[in-house]
Design a protein around this motif. Structure first.
Motif, short mmCIF file in Angstrom:
data_model
loop_
_atom_site.label_atom_id
_atom_site.label_comp_id
_atom_site.label_asym_id
_atom_site.label_seq_id
_atom_site.Cartn_x
_atom_site.Cartn_y
_atom_site.Cartn_z
N ALA A 267 41.31 33.41 1.52
CA ALA A 267 39.85 33.51 1.67
C ALA A 267 39.42 33.10 3.07
O ALA A 267 38.50 33.69 3.65
N THR A 268 40.10 32.10 3.63
CA THR A 268 39.77 31.66 5.00
C THR A 268 40.00 32.79 6.00
O THR A 268 39.26 32.92 6.99
N LEU A 269 41.02 33.60 5.74
CA LEU A 269 41.39 34.68 6.66
C LEU A 269 40.84 36.04 6.20
O LEU A 269 41.36 37.08 6.61
N ALA A 270 39.81 36.02 5.37
CA ALA A 270 39.27 37.29 4.83
C ALA A 270 38.81 38.21 5.95
O ALA A 270 38.36 37.75 7.01
N GLY A 271 38.92 39.50 5.70
CA GLY A 271 38.46 40.49 6.67
C GLY A 271 36.94 40.55 6.70
O GLY A 271 36.26 39.88 5.90
N PRO A 272 36.37 41.38 7.61
CA PRO A 272 34.92 41.46 7.76
C PRO A 272 34.21 41.86 6.46
O PRO A 272 33.07 41.46 6.22
N ASP A 273 34.90 42.62 5.60
CA ASP A 273 34.28 43.03 4.34
C ASP A 273 34.52 42.01 3.22
O ASP A 273 34.19 42.25 2.06
N GLY A 274 35.12 40.88 3.57
CA GLY A 274 35.34 39.82 2.58
C GLY A 274 36.64 39.94 1.81
O GLY A 274 36.93 39.10 0.97
N THR A 275 37.45 40.98 2.11
CA THR A 275 38.73 41.12 1.40
C THR A 275 39.68 40.00 1.82
O THR A 275 39.93 39.82 3.02
N PRO A 276 40.19 39.22 0.84
CA PRO A 276 41.10 38.13 1.21
C PRO A 276 42.37 38.65 1.88
O PRO A 276 42.82 39.76 1.57
N ARG A 277 42.93 37.87 2.76
CA ARG A 277 44.22 38.21 3.36
C ARG A 277 45.28 38.17 2.26
O ARG A 277 45.34 37.19 1.50
N PRO A 278 46.13 39.24 2.16
CA PRO A 278 47.14 39.25 1.08
C PRO A 278 48.15 38.10 1.23
O PRO A 278 48.35 37.58 2.32
N VAL A 279 48.74 37.75 0.10
CA VAL A 279 49.69 36.61 0.05
C VAL A 279 50.77 36.71 1.12
O VAL A 279 51.09 35.71 1.76
N ASP A 280 51.32 37.91 1.32
CA ASP A 280 52.45 38.01 2.26
C ASP A 280 51.99 37.99 3.72
O ASP A 280 52.81 38.12 4.62
N GLU A 281 50.71 37.79 3.96
CA GLU A 281 50.23 37.66 5.35
C GLU A 281 49.53 36.31 5.57
O GLU A 281 48.62 36.20 6.39
N ARG A 282 49.98 35.30 4.81
CA ARG A 282 49.36 33.96 4.95
C ARG A 282 50.32 32.94 5.55
O ARG A 282 50.06 31.75 5.51
N GLU A 283 51.43 33.44 6.10
CA GLU A 283 52.47 32.52 6.56
C GLU A 283 52.03 31.74 7.80
O GLU A 283 52.26 30.53 7.90
N ASP A 284 51.37 32.41 8.75
CA ASP A 284 50.95 31.70 9.96
C ASP A 284 49.91 30.64 9.62
O ASP A 284 49.92 29.53 10.17
#
Ligand code: PMM
Length: 280
Positions: free
Chosen positions: A220-237
């Motif tokens: 949720a912190t890394l959500a895109g401009p439309d509010g879509t959450p960053r997927p699990v496999d892109e939360r490593e950083d």
């Protein structure tokens, strides 16, 4: 375990979920051989502890039966322990914990917040170490209990009353590790507020374990401009960022899916602290 609890840099606990349906994709192994291999690789990468779980705690997850949970985790616990790995068993069930301790586990990671008196009695009797994590009821419906006044004060008060139950069951305080339970019956802002006030948990005078790895509040912190959450496999950083902050704050251990970057982050923080301490 005594060595692992001694003063030192933040420890890294690698996650092995032997489940077909865990919250996070990485760290999940449906096959025991893969799980053992992954655990050994984690240790080679610098993990201090490997946490083996056979039941998903993903929000909304349904329970598996105890026999299936044992079938999933026992061979993995036994093989890793035989190889000299410090194994933690992530379970809320006494029968699973008992079999895992028999197979060589040294730590019981109980995400139920000490709900089962039989599990506590077992840990007391065996002299195992115990993780007391804050939660409110089972994962299946915990979202509906994510309401707090002051989340830091409420979580500490609830953990204190559970700690009294743990001590009453005969587990000595020296064997207890405290965990604020990031993502367990907590909304986005609760998770961040707890992380920002971890110093309040020093009231317990016990080591603090924190699990942020790939959790939804990071999505949720890394959500895109439309509010879509960053997927699990892109939360490593983002997970490395929280690990760095947690190590800087001196938590005892972080629970992570990717061990190597967490170990690197801890080493960087340690070098930074050493430099700060030696300057005059
Ligand atoms: N989080 C999960 C499972 N077990 N145990 C402890 N002590 N602390 C945690 O934060 C924690 C846990 C859920 O995460 P996963 O499904 O990615 O393993």
């Amino acid at each position: 375990m005594a060595r692992l609890l001694a003063a030192g840099p933040t420890r890294v606990m690698g996650v092995i979920n032997v489940t077909p349906d865990s919250f996070s994709d990485g760290g999940t192994y449906a096959d025991q051989t893969d799980a053992v291999r992954a655990g050994l690789r984690m240790v080679a990468e610098g993990a201090d502890i490997v946490d083996v779980g056979g039941e998903s705690t993903r929000p909304g997850a349904l329970r598996v039966d105890a026999a299936e949970e044992r079938r999933r985790v026992l061979p993995v616990v036994a093989e890793l322990a035989a190889a000299g790995v410090a194994v933690s068993i992530d379970t809320t069930r006494a029968s699973v914990a008992e079999a895992a301790l028999d197979a060589g586990a040294v730590l019981v990671n109980d995400v139920s917040s000490a709900a089962d008196p039989d599990l506590l009695a077992l840990v007391a009797e065996r002299g195992a170490h115990y993780v007391l994590m804050h939660a409110r009821g089972a994962s299946a419906d915990m979202a509906k209990r994510s309401f707090y006044g002051d989340v830091v004060a409420d979580v500490i008060a609830e953990l204190s009353s559970r700690m009294a139950v743990v001590l009453d069951a005969g587990i000595p305080a020296e064997r207890v590790i405290i965990d604020p339970g990031i993502g367990f019956a907590k909304r986005f802002e609760h998770n961040w507020t707890l992380l920002a006030h971890l110093d309040a948990f020093t009231v317990f005078r016990r080591p603090l374990l924190v699990g942020t790895s790939r959790k939804s509040f990071l999505g949720a912190t890394l959500a895109g401009p439309d509010g879509t959450p960053r997927p699990v496999d892109e939360r490593e950083d983002a997970t490395q960022a929280t690990t760095t902050m947690l190590a800087d704050r001196g938590v005892w251990a972080v629970r992570v899916h990717a061990v190597r970057p967490a170990v690197d982050a801890v080493r960087v923080v340690t070098a930074w602290h050493r430099a700060a301490a030696s300057w005059s």
